[in-house]
Write a protein that holds these residues in place. Structure first.
Motif, PDB file in Angstrom:
ATOM      1  N   ILE A   8    -145.119  11.418  93.100  1.00 45.71           N
ATOM      2  CA  ILE A   8    -145.237  12.725  92.443  1.00 45.71           C
ATOM      3  C   ILE A   8    -146.707  12.954  92.140  1.00 45.71           C
ATOM      4  O   ILE A   8    -147.383  12.096  91.571  1.00 45.71           O
ATOM      5  CB  ILE A   8    -144.433  12.771  91.135  1.00 45.71           C
ATOM      6  CG1 ILE A   8    -142.947  12.560  91.407  1.00 45.71           C
ATOM      7  CG2 ILE A   8    -144.657  14.097  90.420  1.00 45.71           C
ATOM      8  CD1 ILE A   8    -142.288  13.694  92.155  1.00 45.71           C
ATOM      9  N   MET A  22    -142.549  22.121  85.064  1.00 47.27           N
ATOM     10  CA  MET A  22    -142.276  20.780  85.572  1.00 47.27           C
ATOM     11  C   MET A  22    -141.406  20.037  84.565  1.00 47.27           C
ATOM     12  O   MET A  22    -141.471  20.326  83.359  1.00 47.27           O
ATOM     13  CB  MET A  22    -143.571  20.004  85.842  1.00 47.27           C
ATOM     14  CG  MET A  22    -144.451  19.771  84.639  1.00 47.27           C
ATOM     15  SD  MET A  22    -146.095  19.140  85.084  1.00 47.27           S
ATOM     16  CE  MET A  22    -146.861  20.614  85.793  1.00 47.27           C
ATOM     17  N   VAL A  26    -142.099  14.299  84.459  1.00 45.59           N
ATOM     18  CA  VAL A  26    -143.172  14.529  85.436  1.00 45.59           C
ATOM     19  C   VAL A  26    -144.452  14.897  84.711  1.00 45.59           C
ATOM     20  O   VAL A  26    -145.546  14.417  85.047  1.00 45.59           O
ATOM     21  CB  VAL A  26    -142.766  15.625  86.449  1.00 45.59           C
ATOM     22  CG1 VAL A  26    -143.959  16.014  87.312  1.00 45.59           C
ATOM     23  CG2 VAL A  26    -141.609  15.158  87.312  1.00 45.59           C
ATOM     24  N   VAL A  64    -145.959  18.462  92.667  1.00 41.93           N
ATOM     25  CA  VAL A  64    -145.354  18.381  93.998  1.00 41.93           C
ATOM     26  C   VAL A  64    -144.745  17.003  94.242  1.00 41.93           C
ATOM     27  O   VAL A  64    -145.165  16.003  93.649  1.00 41.93           O
ATOM     28  CB  VAL A  64    -146.395  18.669  95.104  1.00 41.93           C
ATOM     29  CG1 VAL A  64    -146.865  20.107  95.056  1.00 41.93           C
ATOM     30  CG2 VAL A  64    -147.580  17.707  95.010  1.00 41.93           C
ATOM     31  N   GLU A  65    -143.751  16.975  95.118  1.00 40.19           N
ATOM     32  CA  GLU A  65    -143.226  15.739  95.666  1.00 40.19           C
ATOM     33  C   GLU A  65    -144.034  15.408  96.913  1.00 40.19           C
ATOM     34  O   GLU A  65    -144.371  16.296  97.699  1.00 40.19           O
ATOM     35  CB  GLU A  65    -141.756  15.885  96.031  1.00 40.19           C
ATOM     36  CG  GLU A  65    -140.839  16.221  94.866  1.00 40.19           C
ATOM     37  CD  GLU A  65    -139.424  16.518  95.323  1.00 40.19           C
ATOM     38  OE1 GLU A  65    -138.491  15.940  94.762  1.00 40.19           O
ATOM     39  OE2 GLU A  65    -139.270  17.343  96.250  1.00 40.19           O
ATOM     40  N   SER A  86    -143.276  21.709  96.679  1.00 49.37           N
ATOM     41  CA  SER A  86    -143.195  22.103  95.276  1.00 49.37           C
ATOM     42  C   SER A  86    -141.902  21.570  94.668  1.00 49.37           C
ATOM     43  O   SER A  86    -140.864  21.521  95.331  1.00 49.37           O
ATOM     44  CB  SER A  86    -143.219  23.627  95.145  1.00 49.37           C
ATOM     45  OG  SER A  86    -144.377  24.165  95.751  1.00 49.37           O
ATOM     46  N   LEU A  87    -141.982  21.159  93.402  1.00 48.46           N
ATOM     47  CA  LEU A  87    -140.781  20.688  92.724  1.00 48.46           C
ATOM     48  C   LEU A  87    -139.762  21.821  92.641  1.00 48.46           C
ATOM     49  O   LEU A  87    -140.136  22.992  92.442  1.00 48.46           O
ATOM     50  CB  LEU A  87    -141.118  20.197  91.326  1.00 48.46           C
ATOM     51  CG  LEU A  87    -141.975  18.929  91.227  1.00 48.46           C
ATOM     52  CD1 LEU A  87    -142.171  18.555  89.762  1.00 48.46           C
ATOM     53  CD2 LEU A  87    -141.335  17.776  91.974  1.00 48.46           C
ATOM     54  N   THR A  90    -139.299  25.474  90.021  1.00 45.70           N
ATOM     55  CA  THR A  90    -140.585  25.775  89.392  1.00 45.70           C
ATOM     56  C   THR A  90    -141.084  27.107  89.919  1.00 45.70           C
ATOM     57  O   THR A  90    -140.591  27.619  90.927  1.00 45.70           O
ATOM     58  CB  THR A  90    -141.622  24.677  89.679  1.00 45.70           C
ATOM     59  OG1 THR A  90    -141.868  24.618  91.100  1.00 45.70           O
ATOM     60  CG2 THR A  90    -141.132  23.320  89.200  1.00 45.70           C
ATOM     61  N   SER A 153    -144.216  24.433 100.736  1.00 45.75           N
ATOM     62  CA  SER A 153    -144.373  23.062 101.229  1.00 45.75           C
ATOM     63  C   SER A 153    -145.393  23.058 102.361  1.00 45.75           C
ATOM     64  O   SER A 153    -145.614  24.073 103.026  1.00 45.75           O
ATOM     65  CB  SER A 153    -143.034  22.496 101.718  1.00 45.75           C
ATOM     66  OG  SER A 153    -142.551  23.230 102.832  1.00 45.75           O
ATOM     67  N   SER A 548    -137.026  16.196 101.946  1.00 42.54           N
ATOM     68  CA  SER A 548    -136.083  15.864 100.891  1.00 42.54           C
ATOM     69  C   SER A 548    -135.501  14.477 101.120  1.00 42.54           C
ATOM     70  O   SER A 548    -135.685  13.872 102.183  1.00 42.54           O
ATOM     71  CB  SER A 548    -134.950  16.897 100.859  1.00 42.54           C
ATOM     72  OG  SER A 548    -134.197  16.822 102.062  1.00 42.54           O
TER      73      SER A 548
END
Length: 609
Positions: A8, A22, A26, A64-65, A86-87, A90, A153, A548
């Motif tokens: 993360i 968030m 996080v 972000v992931e 992006s998470l 959000t 993304s 994912s």
């Protein structure tokens, strides 16, 4: 095996398209990273005026992931692509033109239980924003639902850095100390050196050490080990086996690459009587794969045959021949360059791109390499062929200009969709004759053998700076105005360069633009679409990276299978230097600037980099 990593992190330098939304855990993690890793809010570090809480509350950052795949056999310092997203839930609307701050990556699914094995950092690139017209305006009109999803993304090209050495081991299916020792002796006999290539740890495991001459091609080293015969000390074995392998090469359904590698492991003793006579074989299967084995053993005759296949556009082996010449040239860049240069005349863009990639891989001086600061690489490959712009989206941020020089015509005007960037070519004054154009350079033997260290990009014979570049920063509102020539390579250099604040000769008053790779690629695509420049625009094809957790699921492979799991088919990566001395740069990026680019202009890279 390929290793999936995740983390993360935070993308910054967004033009208010980020979000302070968030989850609490996080937020706590990112605050801890800002305080303890990036040393924000520290009197000792002189960052007491930088508030981590204020940073996270800004619309210029987004949580972000991060996920990526460390390729099989990657060594410490190797780079790989990472995907950022992006998470969920959000308010982030776009990651375009953002900068991923240094983030630790751990084994996927292990969360806090494992230690960091890689880092991720660098500018975010969104290929879909280039390919879709609506997606190219992240800060303009509200895009549709599909475009909004694309903009949330992206990938950081070559942004992952492996930070620890990973051992390479052979494991015996049937343990036995005698078997392990036999394998150890056979491997070390094949790869003699100061350091042992193989060391039997116990009765079931052998640890491998990649020899120095295979450091950049460990997969080739493993392939050879998998094809070594253990009876090569038996008199007559090599000769008998060579005849058997060559006979099997004639079978159209045989595993030809495996047979060729097996021939190679028999050594140069079988070259004169078995491999070289097949260079004249009437069977193209036998001729090509024997030449492949010979060239791998640095036999000039085998390389000559491979080059003949490169020139034969009707041969089904042409593509494999190009790849073989690129990997087996062993420093003979002049001969390989002349063979590959013929492909630059091809009417097919994919063949010219293939030639460029092969020429770049062998370090040919026909390709002029430049670093536009640390923003991206610019490769110029002049040839007497239609102009082609080739843009990478994997391995490293790289723009290649292939063919005739590309010059913006007088009166050409480009304005970015968000009105931040303008490129304006001043019209020629009335009555003034157009400047003569330099003859188109062609790849020749003299070019192939020349020193390109002081070369400059192909350009017209005029030094006029008739192009005005206007830039308004979406972060600060500051406006910069620069002038340059109309050659596209000079325009790209001026757009992409930014000063390095750590440099002793840094001048904070010097104007610069420092446009992101994303913006520059979008500009080139738009110019081609609107026929401002006469060239073809092609973006490198790249396998999708996992976004994912569902994408990370892979099928287990049966014992004994050598096939990689589906998620591990991401293209290979080329290590990119991170500091001037080639060391891994793990220092956090400055928190108040997008991308720091050392160097005053279009600086030539050392040959082969």
């Amino acid at each position: 095996a390929p290793t999936i990593v995740e983390g993360i992190g935070m993308v910054a330098a967004l033009p208010n398209t980020g979000s302070s939304d968030m989850p609490p855990n996080v937020r706590e993690m990112l605050l801890d990273n800002l305080y303890n890793t990036m040393h924000a809010g520290s009197y000792i570090q002189g960052t007491q005026n930088i508030s981590p809480e204020r940073i996270l509350a800004s619309g210029q950052v987004a949580a972000v992931e991060i996920r990526g795949i460390i390729p099989a056999l990657a060594r410490r310092g190797s780079t790989f692509d990472v995907m950022v997203a992006s998470l969920p839930n959000t308010g982030t609307t776009s990651l375009a033109n953002g900068l991923l701050w240094t983030t630790e990556l751990k084994l996927a699914g292990t969360a806090m239980e494992s230690h960091s094995i890689a880092l991720a950092r660098g500018p975010v690139f969104i290929p879909g924003a280039v390919e879709g017209a609506a997606g190219s305006s992240p800060a303009g009109n509200v895009p549709d639902i599909a475009t909004r999803k694309v903009l949330r993304s992206g990938r950081v090209v070559g942004g992952g850095i492996v930070t620890e050495e990973r051992p390479i081991q052979l494991q015996l299916y049937s343990p036995g100390l005698g078997k392990a020792q036999v394998l150890e002796r056979a491997i070390n006999a094949k790869f003699p050196g100061i350091d042992k290539a193989a060391s039997a740890d116990n009765d079931s495991t052998i640890t491998l050490t990649v020899p120095p001459n295979y450091t950049t091609r460990p997969a080739e080293f493993i392939d050879l080990i998998k094809h070594i015969y253990l009876r090569q000390d038996v008199p007559g074995f090599n000769q008998q086996k060579a005849a058997e392998l060559i006979r099997d090469l004639a079978d159209p359904h045989a595993p030809h690459r495996d047979l060729s590698i097996a021939l190679q492991t028999l050594g140069r003793s079988v070259l004169p009587d078995f491999i070289e006579p097949q260079y004249k074989s009437s069977n193209p299967l036998v001729r090509f794969w024997c030449a492949h084995a010979g060239a791998a053993m640095q036999d000039v005759g085998g390389m000559v045959i491979l080059q003949e296949f490169v020139r034969d556009t009707a041969s089904p082996f042409q593509q494999e021949a190009v790849e073989a010449v690129a990997t087996l040239s062993h420093g003979d860049t002049v001969r390989a360059t002349l063979a590959l240069a013929d492909l630059l005349k091809s009417p097919k863009p994919e063949e010219r791109i293939r030639a460029y990639e092969a020429l770049s891989a062998i370090g040919s001086r026909a390709v002029r390499h430049y670093a536009v600061g640390t923003n991206f690489y610019l490769d110029v490959l002049p040839s007497d062929s239609p102009s082609l712009i080739y843009v990478s989206q994997s391995g490293a941020q790289r723009i290649a200009l292939i063919g005739r020089p590309i010059v913006l015509p007088p009166g050409a005007l480009y304005i970015s969709p968000d009105n931040q960037l303008t490129v304006n070519v001043m019209p020629e004054p009335a009555g003034r004759a157009a400047a003569p154009t330099a003859p188109t350079p062609v790849v020749t033997a003299s070019v192939a053998g020349s020193d390109a260290s002081d070369a400059s990009p192909a350009s017209p014979a005029t030094a006029a700076t008739n192009v005005m570049l206007l830039w308004r920063s979406p972060l600060t509102g500051k406006t910069s105005k620069l002038s340059t020539g109309s050659d596209i390579s000079q325009i790209l250099a001026r757009l992409g360069w930014a000063p390095n604040p750590r440099s002793p000769d840094y001048d904070p008053a010097a104007p610069f633009i420092g446009a992101s790779y994303q913006r520059i690629v979008e500009m080139l695509d738009t110019m081609v679409d609107n026929q401002l420049i006469d060239a073809k625009f092609i973006m490198q094809k790249s396998s999708p990276l996992p976004i994912s957790a569902i994408d990370l699921v892979t099928e287990g492979r049966p014992e004994g299978s050598t096939a990689l799991p589906p998620a591990a088919t991401a293209p290979g990566v080329v290590p990119t230097p991170r500091t001037d001395n080639g060391a891994i740069d793990t220092a956090p990026l400055p928190m108040e600037a997008p991308v720091m680019n050392p160097g005053p202009s279009l600086a030539p890279l050392p040959h082969g980099n």
